[in-house]
Design an enzyme around this catalytic site. Structure first.
Site, mmCIF file in Angstrom:
data_model
loop_
_atom_site.group_PDB
_atom_site.id
_atom_site.type_symbol
_atom_site.label_atom_id
_atom_site.label_comp_id
_atom_site.label_asym_id
_atom_site.label_seq_id
_atom_site.Cartn_x
_atom_site.Cartn_y
_atom_site.Cartn_z
ATOM 1 N N GLY A 174 0.809 -1.219 0.000
ATOM 2 C CA GLY A 174 0.000 0.000 0.000
ATOM 3 C C GLY A 174 0.838 1.264 0.000
ATOM 4 N N ASP A 175 1.945 1.242 0.711
ATOM 5 C CA ASP A 175 2.848 2.394 0.741
ATOM 6 C C ASP A 175 3.368 2.699 -0.666
ATOM 7 O OD1 ASP A 175 4.634 4.387 2.010
ATOM 8 O OD2 ASP A 175 6.218 2.953 1.493
ATOM 9 N N ALA A 176 3.780 1.670 -1.370
ATOM 10 C CA ALA A 176 4.304 1.852 -2.730
ATOM 11 C C ALA A 176 3.209 2.323 -3.689
ATOM 12 C CB ALA A 176 4.921 0.549 -3.230
#
Length: 137
Positions: A34-36
């Protein structure tokens, strides 16, 4: 992100058998993905108009920092389904330590948002795009 760009459409290519195992992924893994995905989304939103890389970078960093992600989660919360709320809870509960500069609550909210984005990226890209569009409306 108050600009006219309608958003980015994400599509992930997985085999049918892979979808059966998404619920078995840890919140930490979902947050990692999700961060990416979120950073790529934010970077794409700031492509136009062209500007200096340093200015572009500063705007992106301001949007992907934990404090801003926590606010984004608060903005999305009224729109979340029961399943999505459960994913957010799992992400919050998985974040038990945080960087010194942050309060634990902020870090947990940011991790929760990343967990939700990672889950939706793998499970339901249409829904992911709906929620991301809500953030830029």
């Amino acid at each position: 992100m108050s600009h006219s760009r309608p958003g980015v459409y994400f599509q992930v290519m997985m085999e049918a058998k892979d979808y059966e195992n998404i619920d078995r992924l840890s919140p930490a893994f979902l947050a990692y993905i999700g961060d990416a995905v979120y950073e790529l989304y934010v970077r794409t939103c700031y492509l136009l108009p062209p500007r200096k890389i340093g200015d572009y970078h500063d705007q992106v960093v301001a949007k992907v920092r934990a404090e801003t992600q926590a606010k984004a989660l608060q903005q999305l919360t009224p729109y979340l389904t029961t399943v999505e709320q459960d994913i957010v809870r799992r992400g919050r509960n998985a974040a038990t330590s945080c960087p010194r500069r942050l309060k634990l609550e902020i870090y947990q909210q940011a991790t929760s948002l990343e967990t939700l984005i990672g889950y939706l990226y793998l499970q339901d890209t249409h829904r992911l795009n709906e929620l991301l569009h809500t953030l830029i409306s």
